[in-house]
Write a protein that holds these residues in place. Structure first.
Motif, PDB file in Angstrom:
ATOM      1  N   PRO A  85      40.160  29.961  45.090  1.00 15.42           N
ATOM      2  CA  PRO A  85      41.151  29.902  45.299  1.00 15.42           C
ATOM      3  C   PRO A  85      41.247  29.457  44.207  1.00 15.42           C
ATOM      4  CG  PRO A  85      40.267  28.011  46.617  1.00 15.42           C
ATOM      5  CD  PRO A  85      39.230  28.389  46.096  1.00 15.42           C
ATOM      6  N   THR A  86      42.439  30.008  43.177  1.00 14.08           N
ATOM      7  CA  THR A  86      43.186  29.715  42.024  1.00 14.08           C
ATOM      8  C   THR A  86      45.346  30.267  42.254  1.00 14.08           C
ATOM      9  OG1 THR A  86      42.733  30.529  39.500  1.00 14.08           O
ATOM     10  CG2 THR A  86      42.442  32.437  41.357  1.00 14.08           C
ATOM     11  N   LEU A  87      45.245  28.915  40.654  1.00 16.50           N
ATOM     12  CA  LEU A  87      47.012  30.168  40.000  1.00 16.50           C
ATOM     13  C   LEU A  87      47.019  30.396  39.152  1.00 16.50           C
ATOM     14  CD1 LEU A  87      47.859  25.905  41.322  1.00 16.50           C
ATOM     15  CD2 LEU A  87      48.452  28.009  42.366  1.00 16.50           C
ATOM     16  N   ASN A  88      45.546  30.859  38.131  1.00 13.35           N
ATOM     17  CA  ASN A  88      45.621  31.123  37.436  1.00 13.35           C
ATOM     18  C   ASN A  88      44.856  33.414  37.501  1.00 13.35           C
ATOM     19  OD1 ASN A  88      43.470  30.880  36.084  1.00 13.35           O
ATOM     20  ND2 ASN A  88      43.959  28.850  35.834  1.00 13.35           N
ATOM     21  N   TYR A  89      45.245  33.713  36.220  1.00 10.89           N
ATOM     22  CA  TYR A  89      44.256  35.285  36.347  1.00 10.89           C
ATOM     23  C   TYR A  89      42.744  34.635  35.304  1.00 10.89           C
ATOM     24  CZ  TYR A  89      48.022  37.471  38.073  1.00 10.89           C
ATOM     25  OH  TYR A  89      49.474  38.210  38.427  1.00 10.89           O
ATOM     26  N   GLY A  90      42.699  33.451  35.232  1.00 14.69           N
ATOM     27  CA  GLY A  90      41.358  33.177  34.447  1.00 14.69           C
ATOM     28  C   GLY A  90      40.000  34.129  34.722  1.00 14.69           C
ATOM     29  N   ASP A  91      39.821  34.573  35.739  1.00 14.08           N
ATOM     30  CA  ASP A  91      38.368  35.300  36.123  1.00 14.08           C
ATOM     31  C   ASP A  91      38.781  36.814  36.810  1.00 14.08           C
ATOM     32  OD1 ASP A  91      37.389  32.616  35.629  1.00 14.08           O
ATOM     33  OD2 ASP A  91      36.914  32.321  38.190  1.00 14.08           O
ATOM     34  N   PHE A  92      39.802  37.120  36.143  1.00 19.17           N
ATOM     35  CA  PHE A  92      40.040  38.559  36.465  1.00 19.17           C
ATOM     36  C   PHE A  92      39.824  39.552  35.540  1.00 19.17           C
ATOM     37  CE2 PHE A  92      43.282  39.127  39.659  1.00 19.17           C
ATOM     38  CZ  PHE A  92      42.805  37.632  40.202  1.00 19.17           C
ATOM     39  N   ALA A  93      38.602  39.589  35.116  1.00 18.74           N
ATOM     40  CA  ALA A  93      38.192  40.617  34.290  1.00 18.74           C
ATOM     41  C   ALA A  93      36.649  41.146  34.606  1.00 18.74           C
ATOM     42  CB  ALA A  93      37.614  40.229  32.400  1.00 18.74           C
ATOM     43  N   GLU A  94      36.190  40.541  35.661  1.00 25.06           N
ATOM     44  CA  GLU A  94      35.291  40.816  35.832  1.00 25.06           C
ATOM     45  C   GLU A  94      35.365  41.778  38.068  1.00 25.06           C
ATOM     46  OE1 GLU A  94      32.094  41.172  34.617  1.00 25.06           O
ATOM     47  OE2 GLU A  94      33.097  40.725  32.763  1.00 25.06           O
ATOM     48  N   THR A  95      36.762  41.647  37.553  1.00 19.12           N
ATOM     49  CA  THR A  95      36.268  41.564  39.103  1.00 19.12           C
ATOM     50  C   THR A  95      36.732  42.942  39.577  1.00 19.12           C
ATOM     51  OG1 THR A  95      37.321  41.322  41.553  1.00 19.12           O
ATOM     52  CG2 THR A  95      39.137  41.546  39.633  1.00 19.12           C
ATOM     53  N   ASP A  96      35.825  44.190  40.679  1.00 17.15           N
ATOM     54  CA  ASP A  96      35.835  45.506  40.463  1.00 17.15           C
ATOM     55  C   ASP A  96      37.090  46.150  41.534  1.00 17.15           C
ATOM     56  OD1 ASP A  96      33.599  45.932  39.478  1.00 17.15           O
ATOM     57  OD2 ASP A  96      32.594  44.212  41.266  1.00 17.15           O
ATOM     58  N   ILE A  97      37.855  45.072  41.922  1.00 21.88           N
ATOM     59  CA  ILE A  97      39.194  45.588  43.336  1.00 21.88           C
ATOM     60  C   ILE A  97      39.988  44.695  43.040  1.00 21.88           C
ATOM     61  CG2 ILE A  97      37.947  45.362  45.402  1.00 21.88           C
ATOM     62  CD1 ILE A  97      39.728  47.512  46.205  1.00 21.88           C
ATOM     63  N   VAL A  98      40.803  44.404  43.031  1.00 17.66           N
ATOM     64  CA  VAL A  98      42.052  43.708  43.247  1.00 17.66           C
ATOM     65  C   VAL A  98      43.101  44.127  44.266  1.00 17.66           C
ATOM     66  CG1 VAL A  98      44.174  42.710  41.668  1.00 17.66           C
ATOM     67  CG2 VAL A  98      42.048  43.103  40.722  1.00 17.66           C
ATOM     68  N   ILE A  99      43.077  43.003  45.517  1.00 16.05           N
ATOM     69  CA  ILE A  99      44.084  44.216  46.501  1.00 16.05           C
ATOM     70  C   ILE A  99      45.280  43.050  46.700  1.00 16.05           C
ATOM     71  CG2 ILE A  99      44.525  44.151  49.189  1.00 16.05           C
ATOM     72  CD1 ILE A  99      40.917  43.475  48.766  1.00 16.05           C
ATOM     73  N   GLU A 100      46.712  43.588  46.464  1.00 19.51           N
ATOM     74  CA  GLU A 100      47.240  43.277  45.899  1.00 19.51           C
ATOM     75  C   GLU A 100      48.212  42.648  47.679  1.00 19.51           C
ATOM     76  OE1 GLU A 100      51.579  42.830  47.242  1.00 19.51           O
ATOM     77  OE2 GLU A 100      50.544  44.364  46.151  1.00 19.51           O
ATOM     78  N   ALA A 101      48.214  41.473  47.986  1.00 26.68           N
ATOM     79  CA  ALA A 101      48.992  41.127  49.286  1.00 26.68           C
ATOM     80  C   ALA A 101      50.620  39.932  49.053  1.00 26.68           C
ATOM     81  CB  ALA A 101      48.019  40.657  49.828  1.00 26.68           C
ATOM     82  N   VAL A 102      50.810  40.348  47.800  1.00 24.94           N
ATOM     83  CA  VAL A 102      52.716  39.884  47.617  1.00 24.94           C
ATOM     84  C   VAL A 102      53.907  39.511  48.359  1.00 24.94           C
ATOM     85  CG1 VAL A 102      51.780  38.981  45.455  1.00 24.94           C
ATOM     86  CG2 VAL A 102      53.490  40.939  45.600  1.00 24.94           C
TER      87      VAL A 102
END
Ligand code: NAD
Length: 294
Positions: A85-102
């Motif tokens: 869980p996180t409140l910031n985007y710190g670790d997003f550089a390595e992720t392979d897929i982002v699922i948006e559920a806002v």
């Protein structure tokens, strides 16, 4: 499922780490489902209480499995540790897929997707869990619309088998294949559908909610309607279902459907669902909708 997965497997990218934006009913469920199938997942929200809620829900589901002797406490700990869980985007550089559920709001979604696109690697897939908003429309906000698809889970994520994979006008075959492969890896049954407001399932479901709203307007009792639909054989009636979905999500989705299909889905009255929403009765998520929850 095996045939579809095989068909798509050649073009699918490998997914070693995922991220989900939003830790609400759906984001929390998606994080739980990924983690329980062995996939590490970052879960980002803008509110820490939502992150606590998402993690709490995952612990509750896993705890039930431990109580039933279907999982060891050590395995439960291992599964939970896959959700970050996180409140910031710190670790997003390595992720392979982002699922948006806002939240189901086109402007919020477009802003969030644009923001995250600037932080991830070039071949990262972006997927939206939107219930109703056209994928082609959301893609207009992006520099790399070919990497963008719909990945529509159903509620509750851990129990509902279907995932709609939505092909936007510019979605690449690789993005579709990767999403199909991911849905399969997450233990779901993917179906690839074309893009339009509501896709497939919600083009059927929203008119049903509209018909229910009209029945209430004509004087029907919602408890009675729910009981009748249960006896008809459905797992729950429409009032209970909209409480599970969230009245806010229902109203926002209905607005998108009315705009997309004005001749068929625009009610000419203010219905009970909208009135409850305006009175902040959001359903199970805040303890009161059509029904009250402890
Ligand atoms: P929800 O209200 O439970 O959760 C939304 C979450 O998004 C909240 O935690 C909120 O804090 C967070 N959020 C808002 N702005 C954000 C941002 N900029 N960055 C990160 N997080 C942000 O809503 P939900 O029911 O989980 O719905 C989420 C999406 O999933 C919507 O698009 C909805 O249409 C779709 N969906 C909902 C259901 C359902 O039954 N509820 C089913 C399928 C799809």
């Amino acid at each position: 499922v095996k045939k579809l997965a095989k068909q798509h497997s050649k073009q699918a990218h490998e997914i070693n780490e995922a991220a989900v934006l939003g830790a609400g009913i759906m984001g929390g469920g998606i994080a739980y489902q990924a983690a329980s199938k062995g996939l590490p997942i970052i879960m980002k929200d803008i509110k820490s209480e939502q992150l606590d809620l998402g993690m709490g829900e995952a612990s509750k589901l896993l705890g039930k499995m431990v109580d039933r002797g279907k999982m060891t406490p050590a395995k439960m700990g291992e599964t939970l540790s896959r959700i970050r869980p996180t409140l910031n985007y710190g670790d997003f550089a390595e992720t392979d897929i982002v699922i948006e559920a806002v939240v189901e709001n086109p402007n919020v979604k477009r802003a969030v997707l644009k923001e995250v696109e600037g932080l991830v690697k070039d071949d990262c897939i972006l997927a939206s869990n939107t219930s109703t908003i056209s994928i082609t429309f959301l893609a207009e906000a992006l520099e790399r619309p070919e990497n963008f698809v719909g990945m529509h889970f159903f509620n509750p994520v851990n129990r509902m088998p279907l995932v709609e994979v939505i092909r936007g006008e510019k979605s690449s075959e690789e993005a579709i294949s990767t999403t199909v492969a991911l849905a399969t890896k997450m233990g779901k049954v993917p179906v690839v559908v074309n893009d339009c407001p509501g896709f497939l399932v919600n083009r059927v479901l929203f008119p049903y909610f509209g018909a229910f709203d009209l029945l209430l307007k004509q004087g029907a009792d919602f408890v009675h309607v729910d009981k009748v639909m249960e006896k008809f054989g459905w797992p729950m009636g429409p009032a209970y279902l909209i409480d599970v979905v969230g009245l806010d999500t229902g109203v926002h989705g209905a607005e998108v459907m009315a705009e997309g299909f004005p001749d068929r889905m625009k009610p000419d009255y203010k219905g009970a669902i909208e009135l409850l929403y305006e009175n902040k009765r959001l359903g199970q998520k805040n303890g009161v909708g059509f029904y009250k929850y402890e």
